[in-house]
Write an enzyme that holds these catalytic residues in place. Structure first.
Site, PDB file in Angstrom:
ATOM      1  N   ASP A   1     -51.022 -17.834  53.191  1.00 40.55           N
ATOM      2  CA  ASP A   1     -51.242 -19.268  52.944  1.00 40.55           C
ATOM      3  C   ASP A   1     -52.480 -19.484  52.078  1.00 40.55           C
ATOM      4  OD1 ASP A   1     -52.201 -18.254  55.584  1.00 40.55           O
ATOM      5  OD2 ASP A   1     -53.380 -20.092  55.549  1.00 40.55           O
TER       6      ASP A   1
ATOM      7  N   LYS B   1     -61.029 -32.045  50.879  1.00 37.17           N
ATOM      8  CA  LYS B   1     -60.983 -31.090  51.992  1.00 37.17           C
ATOM      9  C   LYS B   1     -61.995 -31.525  53.046  1.00 37.17           C
ATOM     10  CE  LYS B   1     -61.044 -26.129  52.966  1.00 37.17           C
ATOM     11  NZ  LYS B   1     -60.983 -24.807  52.345  1.00 37.17           N
TER      12      LYS B   1
HETATM   13  P1  AMP Z   1     -58.098 -21.639  56.422  1.00 36.43           P
HETATM   14  O1  AMP Z   1     -58.450 -20.424  57.208  1.00 36.43           O
HETATM   15  O2  AMP Z   1     -59.263 -22.552  56.158  1.00 36.43           O
HETATM   16  O3  AMP Z   1     -57.367 -21.315  55.169  1.00 36.43           O
HETATM   17  O4  AMP Z   1     -57.137 -22.518  57.361  1.00 36.43           O
HETATM   18  C1  AMP Z   1     -55.979 -22.032  57.984  1.00 36.43           C
HETATM   19  C2  AMP Z   1     -55.188 -23.186  58.546  1.00 36.43           C
HETATM   20  O5  AMP Z   1     -55.932 -23.890  59.532  1.00 36.43           O
HETATM   21  C3  AMP Z   1     -54.790 -24.222  57.505  1.00 36.43           C
HETATM   22  O6  AMP Z   1     -53.514 -24.706  57.841  1.00 36.43           O
HETATM   23  C4  AMP Z   1     -55.839 -25.288  57.684  1.00 36.43           C
HETATM   24  O7  AMP Z   1     -55.391 -26.543  57.254  1.00 36.43           O
HETATM   25  C5  AMP Z   1     -56.077 -25.260  59.183  1.00 36.43           C
HETATM   26  N1  AMP Z   1     -57.429 -25.741  59.540  1.00 36.43           N
HETATM   27  C6  AMP Z   1     -58.611 -25.101  59.374  1.00 36.43           C
HETATM   28  N2  AMP Z   1     -59.633 -25.837  59.827  1.00 36.43           N
HETATM   29  C7  AMP Z   1     -59.113 -26.992  60.298  1.00 36.43           C
HETATM   30  C8  AMP Z   1     -59.650 -28.179  60.901  1.00 36.43           C
HETATM   31  N3  AMP Z   1     -60.955 -28.334  61.130  1.00 36.43           N
HETATM   32  N4  AMP Z   1     -58.778 -29.151  61.248  1.00 36.43           N
HETATM   33  C9  AMP Z   1     -57.464 -29.012  61.043  1.00 36.43           C
HETATM   34  N5  AMP Z   1     -56.895 -27.935  60.499  1.00 36.43           N
HETATM   35  C10 AMP Z   1     -57.694 -26.925  60.118  1.00 36.43           C
HETATM   36 MG    MG Z   2     -56.379 -21.924  53.784  1.00 33.50          MG
END
Ligand code: AMP
Ligand code: MG
Length: 509
Positions: free
Chosen positions: A253, A110
């Protein structure tokens, strides 16, 4: 390093959901922390050198035989609204490893750089969020809560720009990558995105694959499977309530198809008991994901999962969603029974009435009390119950109060509850030593408080890892009283109430 065996079956079965990707090269990988318990799952030994081959591999700089990195496509409802396609924007699976016991485990980085699903993101992660995810994954495992695991956390040597509170003050922070391990990282969102595509064939295939691979005991029966998913999700939330865990971003998700805790972002383990609390600043207004609402939100998420699965039986006429409705009803039964049983154990009673639990909730809310210390101290109350007055019981609980003394007017809700409780204990004929032992097995002595992780991060910034090493030891024996856990058996300090990263966290990670 010992060789790993990979079969990468998911990648080869689902070309529409899994896409081959490459990690982005990083400058100077350095192993910050390594979980021997998680490493044992895939058969790896502790690295000898923090700059050695493990650091290179788990920073994404080097592949070993059999690794075929890929990112997966999923969608999701975020904060109650369908957000469309999301996907692994900064996570990539190095491969599906098969261990010596023939168990399948996905090994995932990650923060290893952009993927086709990165949208506007940089695919990176900063140290504070990576370390928080690493530590809490392992803390939850040792607490006995179903969770994805963390193998290690590697500093990349690169800087990553983040605007922590989205207020126009970006700064450069150290980059890091966490390696996570789980049977699968499949989420509700993987099923939802196929349903949104109206791709019935792939959806059917994914459901069959999921049951056969991860639920083989169900012999391919999707009715039983959805019911089991509902049961596991209910049991998971009961466990969160037991230890005071607030996930913070329960979007669809971020819900695992195995019923595991997944995606540690702006999470928190509660210090002061408050069912309305959420650590996530992005959710401060609506508090959709507050502690006390997690069971309802999990059900809402299962309903969205059911909406996606309904597509499979849409040609079967009017009652085609009956199998899904049964699962959802089962969720409520499992949760309600599980919650009462869990709470009764926490207070050392064979069962607990709704009235008793409601009064306890009111009492704790009114008292401004530390959740973990309160329940742990309750073992002492339970033990001395035959000779104890409510005032004496309050004295035993004093350690857990943030505001003390309480008003001595005999109308304090917690004192009133204690009166009922001590009466109730008299009806319990079980041996008290066993009761107390059971209480101490469900009430942790140590929890990973946000402020402790913040102190560990502050220490690292000065090159001092004492606090990190101490909490890393403590979180692996959370029910035990030993020198590490004893030193940390205390309430959140006052300064932590307002400090960013301690009681409030942003999604920026
Ligand atoms: P999360 O809130 O961390 O579960 O992320 C929600 C969505 O945003 C997921 O599809 C992650 O892969 C994407 N995401 C979060 N941070 C990043 C980042 N720095 N670069 C690319 N995608 C991100
Ligand atoms: Mg997530």
């Amino acid at each position: 390093m010992r060789p790993l065996k990979f079969d990468n079956r998911f990648l080869n079965t689902f070309p529409d959901i899994a896409t081959r990707v490459h990690a982005t090269h990083v400058k100077n990988p350095e192993m910050l922390i390594w979980s021997e318990e998680a490493a044992a799952l895939i058969g790896l030994d502790k690295p000898k050198d923090p700059h050695g081959i493990e650091a290179q591999i788990f920073a994404g700089n080097q592949l070993v035989d059999g690794m075929q990195p890929y990112a997966t496509r999923y969608g999701g409802h975020q904060f109650g609204t369908w957000a469309g396609q999301l996907g692994d924007g900064r996570a990539l699976i190095l491969g599906e490893s098969i261990n010596g016991r023939h168990e399948r485990l996905e090994v995932q980085l990650k923060g290893a750089g952009q993927t086709p699903y990165s949208r506007r993101g940089d695919g990176r992660a900063v140290l504070r969020s990576s370390l928080r995810e690493f530590l809490c994954s392992e803390a939850m495992f040792h607490l006995g809560v179903p969770t994805t695991r963390a193998l290690c956390c590697v500093l990349t040597g690169d800087k990553v720009e983040r605007d922590m509170f989205y207020d126009g003050h970006p700064r450069l922070e150290p980059g890091a990558i966490t390696t996570r391990v789980a049977t699968t990282f499949l989420r509700f969102g993987h099923f939802q995105v196929l349903a949104a595509d109206r791709n019935v064939e792939q959806l059917k295939q994914l459901v069959t694959y999921t049951i056969n691979t991860y639920y083989p005991e169900l012999m391919g029966d999707r009715v039983k499977w959805f019911k089991e998913l509902c049961r596991r999700t209910a049991a998971l939330v009961v466990e969160w309530m037991r230890v005071g865990f607030v996930h913070g971003v329960m979007n669809t998700d971020n819900l695992s198809v195995l019923g595991l805790t997944i995606d540690y972002g702006p999470y928190g383990l509660m210090d002061i008991y408050d069912p309305d609390w959420t650590p996530n600043t992005t959710d401060e207004q609506n508090r959709r994901y507050r502690f006390g609402q997690q069971a309802a939100v999990a059900l809402w998420n299962l309903q969205r999962m059911a909406d996606a699965l309904a597509l499979l039986t849409v040609d079967q006429g009017e009652n085609h969603t009956q199998w899904l409705r049964e699962g959802l009803e089962y969720y409520a039964d499992v949760y309600n029974a599980g919650y009462v049983e869990m709470m009764a154990r926490k207070i050392g009673l064979p069962t607990a009435s709704v009235d008793l639990l409601t009064k306890l909730d009111n009492g704790m809310r009114a008292a401004e009390i530390d959740m973990t210390m309160f329940f742990r101290q309750m073992a002492e109350v339970r033990e001395s119950e035959p000779t104890m007055t409510t005032k004496q019981a309050l004295g035993v609980l004093a350690l857990a109060f943030y505001k003390w003394p309480q008003p001595a007017n005999n109308t304090d809700p917690l004192e009133l509850w204690l009166k009922d409780y001590l009466e109730e204990c008299k009806r319990d004929t079980r041996p008290v030593t066993e009761i107390v032992k059971d209480m101490n097995a469900v009430n942790p002595y140590f929890i990973l408080r946000n402020y402790l992780v913040q102190e560990a991060l502050d220490g690292l910034e000065k090159g001092d890892r004492k606090r990190l090493d101490q909490i890393w030891r403590a979180l692996r024996t959370p029910y035990e009283i030993n020198s590490d856990t004893r030193a940390l058996y205390k309430k959140m300090p006052d300064w932590a109430r307002t400090r960013a990263g301690c009681s409030a966290l942003s999604c920026s990670s």
